[in-house]
Design a protein around this motif. Structure first.
Motif, short mmCIF file in Angstrom:
data_model
loop_
_atom_site.label_atom_id
_atom_site.label_comp_id
_atom_site.label_asym_id
_atom_site.label_seq_id
_atom_site.Cartn_x
_atom_site.Cartn_y
_atom_site.Cartn_z
N ASP A 123 0.86 -1.17 0.00
CA ASP A 123 0.00 0.00 0.00
C ASP A 123 0.90 1.23 0.00
O ASP A 123 2.08 1.16 0.34
CB ASP A 123 -0.89 -0.03 1.25
N GLY A 134 0.23 6.25 6.74
CA GLY A 134 0.29 7.08 7.92
C GLY A 134 1.48 7.99 7.84
O GLY A 134 2.11 8.10 6.81
N THR A 193 -2.74 0.89 -4.60
CA THR A 193 -3.20 2.22 -4.21
C THR A 193 -4.43 2.61 -4.99
O THR A 193 -4.65 2.15 -6.10
CB THR A 193 -2.11 3.26 -4.49
N PHE A 211 -0.07 4.53 1.28
CA PHE A 211 -0.21 5.44 2.43
C PHE A 211 -0.35 4.65 3.71
O PHE A 211 -1.27 3.86 3.88
CB PHE A 211 -1.42 6.35 2.22
#
Lengths: 1115, 185
Positions: free
Chosen positions: A819, A823, A848, A821
């Motif tokens: 993935d 954080g 994504t 993103f």
């Protein structure tokens, strides 16, 4: 009471026994006897058989007596000392029924009691229980007519009863039933009636009952009507069987479980606990129909009323439970049964001679009608069942036919391709692989059919003997195994599929282990395992493997044949190719054996691909299924070939015996040619085998695995099997083809769908891919894990980028799904860039939902290899996996191969780059594909040449021609048409093939393009290294390419039938046969179009050739 | 002004937070625009709008495959597990969104919107997905539809409204799915 006194009602006895008996004893009136005699007719209603002996008619009454008799016998010298036991045995039903009433009684003389209860009314006739025996004796003595004294009667009655009414319930040990259920009730009931009642039962008792019956019968009602008697018996039997019935009062709760029907609480009513079960299981046995409403109607006619069933435990009213009540219908109260009469007649609950008289008339007919209806209904049911079976057989036969047709067509196509190859340039070689693929498919398809029938064994035998003999011992054994295994294989296919896959996974696992199964080791292992497995397969899975072998062989022969025919030049190449092919063949064989043992693995990979394709896969499957059949046929042919002509005949016969016989016949001709070739090849293989074994083993292992997978898939669905075939082809040239054949065969035979899925997934990878999923979204973690597991991958998940980096540092993964993103701290790009600092090899796919161009660019720049846009589909994920793990797989294969034959560096990165490049420029991809094809062709040519070397080439060619002709004829094509087709093939031949291949790859997408590109590269590389190894590789590459193309085609074609055709075309392309091959295949399909898959393909084929070409051109 | 807006925002966020617990489409006072706020029991039509069956069917298909392979397994063990996991995750995310609104952390809201968008899209819960995408953009102070940049306060306000509507849609989807699995059992 009245009944007993009335005595006349002994109809039961009367029928079996002259009324006179009764008359004397009970003092029943002769008249009744007359009535009784008259009664006999009614029996028909009850159950034809029963009638002869009144007992049947009046089973209930009779039963009691018999029991009594039995009991009496036991107790006293009476009628039959032996009888007691015999009685029980004979009267199981009776006993059971009686047992409910008072089984124990029989032992303790109480039995009567149960029956006596009804008798209560007949206390008048009270006879000491002991006397009863006497009565029996008396009866017997008195009435010689009743030859078998009381016991005899009892026996008769019981038997009749049993036969008539209670047949369904096997004799229950009276003792047990009685003991268990009846005792209590008996006891309770006994005391009251024993003395008094028994007498009645003993002599008068029966008489009384009979009287009642007689009354009924005389009236036409038959004493208790047949329906009531059956009902009663049914309940008694049920109760005896389930222990619930017990005596009237016993709570059924004792045993916890109850039957679908039984006495209600207190025996005052009966309850249908489970209407469905009752309707489907109990009703047919007792009433010979399964119409519950009809049953209820009958009950209504007899004055039964439905009451609300109150659950004993909960005390609540249960809606779904049917409880019926009739004042005279009680457990143990058989005598009352006579009182239950049809309403139309004026139901008389009390046994009234008068009433009986009236009622009887009405009854007789109705009873007969009902019985007849029941009989008719039973017949209808049985006929329906037969019809279903027949339809199934027809479907199977059709499927087989379709498969055969497809095989024949494919054979033709292959031949054409071979011809092209011979006549044409190396490009034709590319066709070669396609041919093999087609053959495999055909084999696969055929195999299923064969599997269904026993033929496989025959095939295996002959084939194995011939071809195998030629080949090394191991091979021979393998082949043998295969032949035998065919059937087994199929069978195994289902079972093996899963396990085999795992095994295959293990073997391929080398891949998973990637480094683990180095070519050398893999080769060694494969060879070892392969041979062993083959051996193993021989015994068990032999069926599956043999087909593969046969298929492979046929393919090789075909190729070889064409080459020889066409050109000598090719021949030189041929040697290498041959060696490769033979090797492949041998490996295939080995693999096939392995299938049984290892085969699963091979199949696994195949399936994976298919599964991944999803809809396209389905299309592919359909096509493949069609193709599979052909393959199977081919396999058969191939087997035949292996066997030699003789073998072929045998095999053919076996095959023919199967549904596809006719196709086989045509195919046989071709096959024979092919077989001969195969044989030659086999010989070659034998010669080469050693070499081939080295290289081949791995492929073979894969192939075998594929085959096993295929089997599994095939089991699942034909279409699946076909797809598996495609997969197989994709996996390895030789191995794949073989695998396909096996798989098809197994698949065809198995037909089970479930296996397909698994097999597909598993079959897709040589080694279980190890995937790292870096995803903070639980949903995607679960989803991707699920999908990946479906694809046969081992998945690890990490929630954040840091964890991903750490994991990448520790372990090796075949692929990373990341993935973007995660954080604040780190996103997928950063993680990737970190990972790339120490791992520049593992493909990292970004998952994504931000797939904007600029985003994608940043992903790629971070070191990611590809993008999987969210939300992704199973298909999309599979494509990504297939795209990037194909490289891995290939790389692995290379590793394995390289070590063995020549060292070829894995080009995963290069592959990726190439894939990207290809995706960018389809032209390039096409070009590469063309190159690849060319290489493949060259390889094929080499293989063919090798075949020539074997001796088989010349023969093969001749045979091929024959085969070609035959196939056409078989498919209904004229020689001219066939030639035209061949010409088209030749013309379109190389270039079309290349184009189509390229198109297919391009069309499918980057992944495909990449794969194709890679394959070509690999092929190229390999070739230089080792002709043999190269050939194999090429074959594999081709297969993979073909598979890829096939996939692409399938995807493209997903839209519809047309799509299916494209798939076929794709397969053909993949095969390496090229356009020509495809065309040939399609043509073949057209004839075979009769079958569903075949039809589709065939229809497509019609437009197909041009369409495919156009596509290829367009592509 | 900023203060006032801020207060408004906070009050709004509170309201939304209050409504959250129910998770149902409670009509928060502030839920602005979107359709019927509180109709948890939206009619089937609206439910269909909420769920993209094609996507969801893909997951359901996985169940079928499982069934084929494992007869003894729960019928919808896989998809149910995913859906339930989504519910938990979505509700937790909603809570985070509430907190982020309170904290006026637009970046966080954008991230959360992106996060929930992904999982919603995976299940085909398209309305929630759309709302989350908007939230993602608003969190970036952008109105992609209008192609304009937003002031933080405006973005925050929009997000609040969006969250309310999003929750409602979520409730519809949840109810629909719950019914679905209820029926299948």
């Amino acid at each position: 009471m009245s009944r007993i006194p009335s005595g006349p009602p002994y109809p039961h006895q009367l029928a079996p026994q002259p009324p006179s008996f009764y008359v004397p004893h009970p003092g029943s009136q002769p008249i009744p006897s007359g009535l009784q005699q008259g009664l006999p007719p009614p029996p028909p209603l009850g159950g034809g058989s029963g009638y002869p002996s009144d007992p049947n008619v009046y089973p209930f009454e009779r039963h009691p007596p018999p029991l009594n008799n039995g009991g009496w016998n036991a107790h006293g010298p009476g009628p039959g000392p032996g009888p007691p036991q015999g009685m029980q045995m004979e009267y199981p039903n009776v006993t059971s029924s009686s047992s409910a009433a008072g089984p124990s009684n029989s032992r303790a003389n109480d039995p009567y009691q149960a029956y006596t209860q009804p008798m209560r009314s007949s206390p008048n006739q009270p006879v000491p229980p002991r006397q009863q025996p006497i009565h029996h004796a008396n009866w017997s003595s008195v009435h010689p007519t009743a030859n078998p004294p009381p016991t005899g009667r009892g026996g008769v009655k019981l038997e009749d009863l049993v036969s008539a009414s209670d047949r369904r319930i096997p004799p229950l040990p009276p003792s047990t039933h009685i003991q268990t259920a009846a005792p209590v009730s008996n006891i309770s009931s006994v005391p009251s009636s024993d003395n008094i009642k028994r007498p009645a039962t003993g002599g008068g008792g029966e008489g009384s009952k009979h009287d009642a019956n007689a009354a009924g019968g005389g009236g036409g009602q038959q004493g208790p009507s047949e329906f009531i008697k059956k009902l009663y018996k049914m309940l008694e039997d049920e109760s005896a069987a389930f222990g619930k019935g017990k005596a009237p009062g016993q709570p059924r709760g004792q045993n916890g479980r109850r039957g679908s029907v039984g006495w209600g609480k207190g025996g005052l009513s009966f309850v249908v606990w489970d209407m469905n079960d009752f309707t489907t299981k109990v009703l047919p046995q007792t009433f010979r129909h399964s119409n519950f409403s009809s049953f209820v109607r009958q009950l209504n006619k007899y004055g039964f009323s439905k009451i609300k069933h109150v659950d004993e435990e909960s005390g609540t009213i249960k809606e779904n439970v049917w409880e019926f009540q009739h004042p005279s219908f009680q457990a143990g109260g058989k005598s009352d049964l006579e009182n239950i009469k049809r309403k139309t007649v004026a139901p008389r609950k009390t046994a009234g001679g008068d009433g009986d008289d009236t009622s009887p008339k009405a009854f007789g007919p109705t009873g007969e009608d009902s019985s007849r209806i029941n009989v008719m209904e039973n017949r209808v049911v049985s006929l329906e069942g037969k019809l279903e079976r027949a339809l199934d057989e027809v479907r199977d036969a059709r499927a087989r036919e379709a498969g055969i047709m497809g095989v024949l067509k494919e054979v033709i196509g292959h031949i054409a391709a071979s011809e092209r190859a011979t006549s044409g340039s190396p490009m034709s070689d590319g066709n070669y692989s396609p041919r093999i693929l087609h053959l495999f498919k055909a084999f696969d398809s055929i195999i299923p059919v064969n599997n269904r029938s026993a033929p496989p064994t025959s095939y295996g035998g002959p084939l194995s003997s011939v071809s195998y003999s030629a080949q090394p011992a191991s091979q021979t054994s393998a082949s043998y195994g295969m032949a035998p295994s065919f059937n087994p294989a199929y069978i195994n296919g289902g079972t093996n599929q899963t396990s085999p896959r795992t095994d295959g996974g293990a073997s391929r696992g080398s891949r998973g282990s990637i480094s683990g199964p180095p070519p050398g080791s893999a080769g060694g292992l494969r060879n070892v395992s392969g041979t062993p497995s083959r051996l193993g397969s021989i015994s068990g899975p032999s069926a599956g493997p043999p087909p593969q072998v046969a298929v492979q062989q046929p393919v090789a022969p075909v190729q070889a044949e064409p080459l020889p025919k066409k050109e000598v030049i090719e021949v030189p190449e041929m040697p290498t190719l041959y060696s490769g092919e033979p090797l492949n063949m041998t490996p295939m064989f080995v693999e096939t054996p392995a299938w049984l043992t290892e085969g699963n693995q091979a199949t696994m990979p195949m399936y994976h691909r298919k599964s991944s394709d999803g809809t396209t896969l389905r299309m592919m499957y359909d096509v493949l299924s069609g193709g599979n059949n052909p393959n199977e046929r081919f396999t058969q042919d191939g087997q035949i070939q292996v066997n030699g002509n003789e073998n072929i005949n045998g095999q053919v016969n076996g095959l023919e015996s199967i549904p596809e016989q006719e196709p086989l016949g045509t195919a046989n001709d071709n096959n024979n040619n092919g077989n001969n070739n195969v044989n030659d090849q086999n010989q070659n293989q034998n010669g080469q085998p050693q070499l081939t074994d080295m290289v081949i083993p791995p492929p073979g292992g894969f192939e075998s695995a594929d085959l096993s997978d295929i089997k599994g898939k095939s089991a699942v669905s034909v279409s699946a099997s076909s797809s598996t075939h495609a997969m197989d082809t994709v996996n390895g040239l030789n191995g794949n083809s073989i695998v396909n054949g096996n798989g098809n065969g197994s698949g065809g035979s198995v037909i089970t769908a479930p296996s397909r899925k698994r097999s597909m997934i598993k079959s897709h990878w040589s080694t279980t891919p190890k995937i790292l999923v870096v995803e903070d979204d639980l949903v995607y973690r679960q989803l991707s894990s699920k999908f990946l597991s479906k694809f046969g991958c081992v998945t690890e998940t990490v929630e954040n980028a840091q964890g991903a980096v750490e994991k990448m540092n520790k372990d090796k993964y075949d692929l990373v799904l990341m993935d973007i993103f995660f954080g604040p701290n780190m996103d997928g790009r950063k993680a990737t860039s970190l990972i790339r600092q120490f791992d520049n090899y593992t493909p990292i796919i970004s998952m994504t939902s931000n797939a904007q161009p600029q985003d994608v660019d940043s992903y790629i720049r971070s070191g990611m290899n590809d993008i999987l846009a969210k939300p992704f589909t199973k298909h999309g994920l599979f494509l990504i996996l297939d795209k990037h793990l194909m490289h891995l797989r290939q790389a692995q294969i290379y590793e394995k191969i390289i070590p063995i034959s020549v060292g070829v560096p894995p080009l995963s990165d290069q592959h990726v780059q190439e894939a990207l490049a290809i995706s960018a420029a389809t032209l390039q991809g096409q070009g590469t594909a063309g190159l690849l094809m060319g290489n493949l062709n060259g390889l094929n040519g080499i293989g063919e040449s090798s075949g020539d070397v074997n001796d088989g080439t010349g023969e093969v060619e001749g045979e091929n021609e024959v085969a070609l002709r035959n196939p056409l004829a078989g498919s209904g094509w004229s020689d001219e048409t066939y030639q035209l087709v061949l010409q088209q093939f030749l013309q379109t031949g190389v270039m079309p093939d290349v184009n189509t291949l390229a198109n297919g790859s391009i069309g499918t997408g980057i992944i495909f393009g990449d794969s194709s590109g890679f394959n070509p590269n690999l092929n190229r590389n390999k070739r230089p290294i080792d002709a043999i190894s190269g050939e194999e590789w090429d074959g594999q590459d081709r297969l993979s390419g073909a598979g890829m193309e096939g996939m692409n085609d399938a995807q493209q074609s997903q839209a519809g039938l047309l799509g299916s055709v494209p798939i076929l075309g794709g397969v053909g392309m993949g095969m390496g046969v090229g356009m020509g091959m495809v065309n040939g295949i399609t043509i073949g399909f057209l004839p075979s179009s009769s079958s569903s898959t075949a039809n589709v393909s065939g229809s497509n084929a019609d437009d197909g050739r041009e369409a495919k070409r156009q596509r290829g051109l367009v592509g | 002004m900023s203060d006032i807006k801020h207060q408004d925002a906070s009050s709004l966020s509170k309201a939304t937070s209050d409504t959250k617990p129910t998770a149902s489409s409670s009509t928060s006072p502030e839920s602005k625009p979107i359709d019927k706020k509180e109709e948890e029991d939206e009619d089937p039509e609206s439910q269909e709008d909420v769920i993209d069956m094609e996507t969801f069917q893909q997951i359901m298909d996985m169940d079928e495959e499982d069934d084929a392979d494992e007869e003894d397994g729960e019928k919808h063990a896989f998809s149910k597990g995913i859906v339930w996991g989504y519910f938990e995750q979505a509700e937790a995310t909603f809570q985070e969104m509430e907190d982020a609104i309170v904290a006026k952390d637009l970046n966080k809201l954008s991230s959360l919107g992106h996060f929930l968008k992904g999982s919603s899209a995976a299940l085909g819960i398209i309305k929630v997905q759309a709302s989350c995408e908007k939230m993602q953009h608003y969190g970036n102070k952008r109105d992609e539809e209008a192609g304009i940049s937003l002031e933080p306060t405006e973005a925050l306000k929009r997000i609040q409204d969006l969250l309310t509507a999003c929750k409602k849609d979520y409730q519809v989807a949840k109810k629909w799915m719950e019914n679905l699995y209820e029926e299948d059992k």
